[in-house]
Design a protein around this motif. Structure first.
Motif, PDB file in Angstrom:
ATOM      1  N   SER A 224     -14.491  41.050   1.413  1.00 36.33           N
ATOM      2  CA  SER A 224     -15.346  40.653   0.299  1.00 36.33           C
ATOM      3  C   SER A 224     -15.255  39.175  -0.010  1.00 36.33           C
ATOM      4  N   GLU A 225     -14.337  38.461   0.607  1.00 36.24           N
ATOM      5  CA  GLU A 225     -14.131  37.065   0.256  1.00 36.24           C
ATOM      6  C   GLU A 225     -14.368  36.095   1.394  1.00 36.24           C
TER       7      GLU A 225
ATOM      8  N   GLN B  56     -26.107  39.403  -7.428  1.00 34.63           N
ATOM      9  CA  GLN B  56     -25.924  38.973  -6.028  1.00 34.63           C
ATOM     10  C   GLN B  56     -27.226  38.337  -5.581  1.00 34.63           C
TER      11      GLN B  56
ATOM     12  N   ASP C  60     -21.678  35.197  -3.649  1.00 36.44           N
ATOM     13  CA  ASP C  60     -20.478  35.572  -2.910  1.00 36.44           C
ATOM     14  C   ASP C  60     -20.389  34.680  -1.680  1.00 36.44           C
ATOM     15  N   SER C  61     -19.222  34.667  -1.050  1.00 39.55           N
ATOM     16  CA  SER C  61     -18.991  33.722   0.047  1.00 39.55           C
ATOM     17  C   SER C  61     -19.854  34.034   1.264  1.00 39.55           C
TER      18      SER C  61
ATOM     19  N   SER D 176     -17.306  35.674  -7.253  1.00 38.35           N
ATOM     20  CA  SER D 176     -17.626  37.046  -6.867  1.00 38.35           C
ATOM     21  C   SER D 176     -17.780  37.912  -8.110  1.00 38.35           C
TER      22      SER D 176
ATOM     23  N   HIS E  99     -20.011  47.199  -3.613  1.00 38.99           N
ATOM     24  CA  HIS E  99     -18.930  46.322  -3.146  1.00 38.99           C
ATOM     25  C   HIS E  99     -17.806  46.185  -4.179  1.00 38.99           C
TER      26      HIS E  99
END
Length: 531
Positions: free
Chosen positions: A74-75, A273, A304-305, A341, A368
């Motif tokens: 997730s990162e 998102q 997010d990344s 996030s 997520h």
């Protein structure tokens, strides 16, 4: 607002958001679909290719980027299963065709040959294993009455059933059988084959990763390997164009927001998102055409990344693009960037102002967020309670209709296979198997999720889908009630689906819209208001 405002952006708008791609025709639908076959020609499995080398498969050469399976937490950007973690036996299989039989002697032959590859010539493990099977003293996960069935599956190249047998062996820690079935599967799957062969290639990668590692050590078997951001964005755009799933979600959410805000003069939209920001192009168009003039629009975009990587930069890119479009449409506009996030979002990050009507958008995002099965913080429900405290006029939810959150490994494996099989079949109908971009689209936009679902557990598994019934319970407990979708939204999406194969279906049930492929629901969309 006409139907076209929801999904027919002007050509100059596309230039702001999407790379220039070869035009695609979403109306492709092959006549042999009804007979159960997909694509225009039968492709033999050929040899199994590791995903690291698949970009050079015959006539399927891809663009200029390396075709690799991507896998992401997730990162961080994606990762690729290290191909050195297992041998490629496609051309040097340890199992000869003569050993595919139910005869115990031939089974022993198979195990002996497997021994020479896996354990070396001096090992006596296989002898002991065979003797215990013959004497009946060993109770194995794969009992004797199942051996013949599995060998029959292999002989008829039943990829689906062999995958299930392999998953059973992995979850029961029968490493010998799992390795044997993985070797057989490598000869059956292909990233350029039929839908089950292509999906099988990625599910096999997930099984290899799961068997090799667990918990935090999974990333020792994976390495970061993503295409260039421009290429990844191009693949995402192709997926957006050839399949209606993302368009369906964006259109239904935009319709609910437009309906809820039809009389408001100041509108604040929080997008949890925002990605490329492309969802809001048609909504800005719709507001611009509103009688009496457009309202003042402010969008808070949470990032997010992975989206930042695909975009090739931070949220300032999205803000600049949307601002230019709003100016062109003569819509008063502000953009507020929240570069964190979803798990870290707090009230202070959202910049809520008095006098603005608030809409909150959860499109393909909440699954997520870790819930009570993963984290004591339960970010999934925390965000819903946070949003409820803001008293929004409407909250939109778009999610994949799939049950993989708390399911144990084997049911999750079966659900993943069933769900993504429908996705891959629909890809086959719209984007021909010989299309040069299809492999990269599947690898970088779909396979990453498949591998995460199969290989990872705990916090590392970020793909945690729930059925709409569960989402209803969460929203109700957080203090929401359903917000009915207008008839216009339904009719608009039906018009969209006329541009695609008639195997897609749209159904309205209990105030929600479901988009499916044949008999499988794939995406659900609904809206909520404060109770």
């Amino acid at each position: 607002m006409s139907n076209s405002l929801y999904y027919q952006a002007k050509r100059e708008i596309d230039a702001y958001f999407m790379p220039q791609c070869q035009p695609l025709n979403p109306q492709l639908c092959y006549s042999n679909l009804s007979n159960g076959s997909y694509g225009t020609s039968k492709v033999s499995p050929g040899q199994y290719s590791t995903l690291e080398s698949s970009s050079g498969i015959g006539s399927y050469l891809m663009h200029s980027s390396t075709s690799t399976l991507s896998f992401a937490s997730s990162e961080s950007p994606g990762s690729l299963l290290d191909s050195s973690s297992y041998p490629d036996n496609a051309n040097n299989s340890p199992v000869s065709n003569s050993c595919v039989t139910e005869d115990m002697g031939d089974l022993r032959c198979k195990l002996r040959e497997l021994e020479s590859v896996m354990l070396g010539p001096d090992s006596d493990i296989i002898d002991g294993y065979c003797n215990m099977i013959e004497s009946g003293s060993l109770v194995t996960p794969l009992e004797m009455d199942s051996w013949g069935k599995v060998i029959e599956m292999i002989a008829r190249k039943d990829v689906k059933q062999v995958l299930v047998a392999c998953a059973r062996a992995v979850v029961e820690n029968d490493q010998l059988v799992a390795q044997w079935l993985m070797d057989e599967l490598r000869q059956m799957v292909s990233v350029s084959g039929e839908p089950i062969q292509r999906l099988g290639a990625y599910m096999l990668e997930g099984l290899v990763a799961k068997q090799a590692s667990s918990g935090s050590s999974i990333y020792k078997a994976l390495k970061s390997k993503e295409p260039a951001s421009a290429d990844l964005l191009s693949y995402m755009h192709i997926l957006f164009e050839v399949c209606p799933y993302i368009k369906f979600g964006y259109m239904s959410a935009n319709g609910a927001i437009a309906e809820a805000m039809k009389d408001e003069r100041r509108v604040h939209i929080i997008d949890f998102q925002i990605g490329q920001g492309s969802q809001w192009v048609t909504l800005l168009q719709a507001f611009a055409s509103r009688p009496g003039g457009a309202p003042h629009i402010r969008i808070t975009g949470i990032d997010d990344s992975y989206s930042a990587y695909a975009r090739g930069g931070g949220l300032n890119i999205v803000g600049q693009r949307l601002s230019r479009l709003a100016q062109a449409f003569k819509v008063p506009f502000e953009f507020h960037a929240v570069d964190i996030s979803g798990c870290r979002v707090q009230l202070k990050d959202l910049g809520v102002r008095r006098g603005e009507a608030l809409a909150v958008n959860f499109a393909f995002m909440l699954h997520h967020m870790p819930d009570e099965s993963v984290s004591t913080e339960n970010h999934r429900d925390r965000l819903l309670r946070l949003v409820r405290g803001l008293n929004p006029k409407v909250v939109t939810l778009v999610e994949q209709e799939c049950n993989t959150n708390t399911a144990s490994f084997l049911p999750r494996f079966l659900e993943t296979m069933d769900y993504y099989m429908a996705m891959f079949e629909s890809m086959d109908v719209t984007l021909p198997r010989v299309h040069k971009y299809r492999i990269n689209v599947e690898q970088h936009c779909l396979a990453r999720d498949v591998v995460n679902l199969v290989a990872c557990e705990g916090a590392e598994r970020v793909e945690r889908h729930e059925l709409l019934g569960k989402w209803r319970s969460r929203f109700t407990m957080a203090g929401f009630k359903p917000y009915p979708l207008s008839v216009l939204v339904n009719s608009t999406i039906k018009t969209l689906l006329q541009n695609y194969c008639n195997s897609y279906r749209l159904e309205e049930r209990d105030g929600a819209l479901y988009l499916g492929w044949m008999n499988r629901d794939l995406v659900a969309s609904c809206a909520w208001q404060c109770s």
